[in-house]
Design a protein around this motif. Structure first.
Motif, short mmCIF file in Angstrom:
data_model
loop_
_atom_site.label_atom_id
_atom_site.label_comp_id
_atom_site.label_asym_id
_atom_site.label_seq_id
_atom_site.Cartn_x
_atom_site.Cartn_y
_atom_site.Cartn_z
N GLN A 87 0.76 -1.35 0.04
CA GLN A 87 0.15 0.19 -0.01
C GLN A 87 0.89 1.17 -0.04
N GLY A 88 0.39 2.35 -0.59
CA GLY A 88 1.12 3.52 -0.65
C GLY A 88 1.38 3.97 -2.22
N THR A 89 2.36 4.82 -2.27
CA THR A 89 2.78 5.23 -3.75
C THR A 89 4.28 4.84 -4.04
N LYS A 90 4.43 4.03 -4.92
CA LYS A 90 5.70 3.17 -5.30
C LYS A 90 6.93 4.26 -5.37
N ARG A 91 6.38 5.25 -6.33
CA ARG A 91 7.53 6.19 -6.38
C ARG A 91 8.18 7.04 -5.31
N TYR A 92 7.37 7.00 -4.15
CA TYR A 92 7.88 7.56 -3.21
C TYR A 92 8.32 6.61 -1.92
N MET A 93 8.54 5.25 -2.36
CA MET A 93 8.86 4.22 -1.33
C MET A 93 10.06 4.07 -1.07
N GLU A 145 13.86 -0.03 1.80
CA GLU A 145 13.60 -1.12 2.86
C GLU A 145 12.26 -1.40 2.59
N ILE A 146 11.17 -0.39 2.15
CA ILE A 146 9.82 -0.58 1.96
C ILE A 146 9.68 -1.58 0.90
N ILE A 147 10.26 -1.09 -0.27
CA ILE A 147 10.36 -1.77 -1.54
C ILE A 147 10.81 -3.35 -1.36
N GLU A 148 11.86 -3.33 -0.97
CA GLU A 148 12.58 -4.85 -0.56
C GLU A 148 11.95 -5.53 0.31
N GLN A 149 10.94 -4.93 1.09
CA GLN A 149 10.30 -5.64 2.25
C GLN A 149 10.91 -6.10 3.36
N SER A 177 10.86 9.78 1.89
CA SER A 177 9.66 10.36 1.07
C SER A 177 9.68 11.78 1.28
N LEU A 178 10.13 12.50 2.56
CA LEU A 178 10.15 14.04 2.51
C LEU A 178 11.26 14.48 2.00
N GLY A 179 12.28 13.89 1.81
CA GLY A 179 13.59 14.10 0.88
C GLY A 179 13.28 14.46 -0.63
N TRP A 236 14.20 8.40 -15.26
CA TRP A 236 14.48 6.82 -15.39
C TRP A 236 13.34 6.26 -15.75
N LEU A 237 12.03 6.80 -15.35
CA LEU A 237 10.87 5.97 -15.49
C LEU A 237 10.28 6.23 -16.84
N PRO A 238 10.10 5.11 -17.65
CA PRO A 238 9.37 5.38 -18.95
C PRO A 238 8.21 6.37 -19.06
N SER A 239 7.33 6.14 -18.04
CA SER A 239 6.17 7.09 -18.53
C SER A 239 5.85 7.80 -17.09
N ASN A 240 5.97 9.11 -16.89
CA ASN A 240 6.08 10.00 -15.98
C ASN A 240 4.87 9.96 -15.19
N ASN A 241 3.63 9.80 -15.96
CA ASN A 241 2.41 10.12 -15.23
C ASN A 241 1.92 8.67 -14.73
N GLN A 242 2.51 7.51 -15.10
CA GLN A 242 1.95 6.29 -14.89
C GLN A 242 2.62 5.83 -13.45
N GLU A 243 2.12 5.20 -12.58
CA GLU A 243 2.60 4.59 -11.18
C GLU A 243 3.66 3.60 -11.86
N PRO A 244 4.99 3.79 -11.29
CA PRO A 244 5.98 2.74 -11.70
C PRO A 244 5.83 1.23 -10.85
N SER A 245 6.24 0.30 -11.42
CA SER A 245 6.29 -0.84 -10.63
C SER A 245 7.11 -1.03 -9.57
N ILE A 246 6.54 -2.07 -8.79
CA ILE A 246 7.74 -2.18 -7.32
C ILE A 246 9.07 -2.79 -8.10
N GLU A 247 9.03 -3.55 -9.11
CA GLU A 247 10.23 -3.91 -9.93
C GLU A 247 11.17 -2.67 -10.27
N GLU A 248 10.42 -1.87 -11.07
CA GLU A 248 11.27 -0.69 -11.73
C GLU A 248 11.69 -0.03 -10.61
N MET A 249 11.00 0.16 -9.34
CA MET A 249 11.67 1.07 -8.38
C MET A 249 12.70 0.32 -7.68
#
Length: 339
Positions: free
Chosen positions: A202-208, A211-215, A232-234, A260-273
């Motif tokens: 849950q949350g917004t992947k771009r800002y994760m 350690e959250i991405i890696e779980q 995220s604040l940074g 680095w992200l192909p589409s700026n408006n779309q939410e990136p995937s966990i894998e991309e991040m």
């Protein structure tokens, strides 16, 4: 009426801990005027409206019944934050359930901020930010996060919390140029973490944070989520500072990691991040011209200390605030009341 809008609300006395205004009458008193937007990435699938309540503008966030858990959680968080209102936390009016066109709607009514989100403001404003405006925004967000992260004892107290979804779309801009933090559907307290299993997706992947991405984060420890908020604040401070004018130049608005992200408006995937921030250790680049501007150079250093790959190396929010106060005090272009 005035006492509701400036926050001296009462609880129902039923022992539920929910405010007096969670009742089946609030929706009847609010006239919806215009739709300000509908569901954003990061979980919320409803609509936000401007409404009129007793002659005052209010914002109405309308959840649909499938999102009842998020509505109930946000209502609960606001009622915990309510005892002592804060200048940099979105002011809460009340919650209600209503039926429109035979469809259940769950309403969350808050103060209305006509300038909209920080994301919209940075995007839409034709003028770059001054140093004063930049530090006003950053310091007000830090003050809001400091309040959220801190446990306050006593009758007007609150538990320590982590936001878990801090981003420029969840921060609103006030007419005085400061900001308020909004959207508490994912907010966590230590009690909550002990009782419930947190869903890290849950949350917004771009800002994760990494350690959250890696779980790899300790999901039972509030401090680990506070450190993720600092990451995220940074990123948010980077979004703001890019729009700050220095040596006559300001950059266009950009989202973090846009290069680095192909589409700026779309939410990136966990894998991309994961590839970007963990494997390749990328962070948003700091413009060269910041080096010749002591305030922006200081902001760049602060960002790096916030988005550090190791959570334990990140600054706690009080250190972030003190650094911002110092930068503001040593810049003659900035005139803020520094407490």
């Amino acid at each position: 009426m005035a006492e509701y809008l400036d926050g001296r609300s009462l609880t129902s006395g039923s022992g539920s801990g929910l405010p007096l205004l969670v009742q089946r009458t609030l929706a009847k008193q609010v006239a919806l005027v215009e739709c300000l937007g509908s569901g954003s990435s990061g979980g919320f699938g409803g609509e936000v409206w401007r409404g009129i309540w007793h002659g005052e503008n209010v914002a109405v966030k309308i959840y649909f019944s499938r999102d009842e858990a998020a509505w109930a959680r946000e209502t609960e968080v606001y009622s915990q934050l309510l005892p002592s209102r804060h200048d940099n936390i979105l002011g809460y009016v009340g919650s209600d359930m209503t039926s429109r066109a035979s469809c259940t709607q769950l309403w969350l009514v808050t103060q209305y901020h006509p300038l909209g989100s920080l994301f919209d403001h940075l995007n839409r404003s034709p003028h770059p930010l001054t140093h004063h405006q930049t530090l006003n925004i950053c310091l007000s967000i830090a003050n809001g996060l400091l309040y959220l992260h801190t446990e306050i004892h006593g009758t007007r107290g609150k538990p320590a919390m982590a936001h878990r979804n801090l981003k420029s779309k969840n921060i609103l801009v006030k007419t005085n140029g400061g900001c308020v933090i909004a959207d508490f559907a994912l907010a966590a307290t230590q009690d909550r973490l002990t009782a419930d299993r947190v869903d890290l997706r849950q949350g917004t992947k771009r800002y994760m944070s990494p350690e959250i991405i890696e779980q790899t984060v300790n999901v039972e420890c509030l401090e680990s989520f506070r450190r993720a908020d600092i990451y995220s604040l940074g990123l948010v401070m980077w979004e703001v500072c890019r729009r700050c004018i220095s040596n006559g130049v300001a950059l266009e608005y950009a989202m973090p990691y846009y290069e680095w992200l192909p589409s700026n408006n779309q939410e990136p995937s966990i894998e991309e991040m994961r590839k970007l921030i963990s494997l390749d250790q990328r962070r948003p680049p700091l413009p060269n011209r910041w080096h010749s501007d002591p305030t922006l150079a200081g902001m760049g250093k602060l960002m790096r200390e916030c988005w550090h790959g190791k959570p334990a190396a990140r600054l706690p929010i009080l250190r972030v605030k003190k650094t911002l106060v110092k930068l503001a005090a040593s810049d003659s272009r900035v005139h803020l009341p520094l407490d």
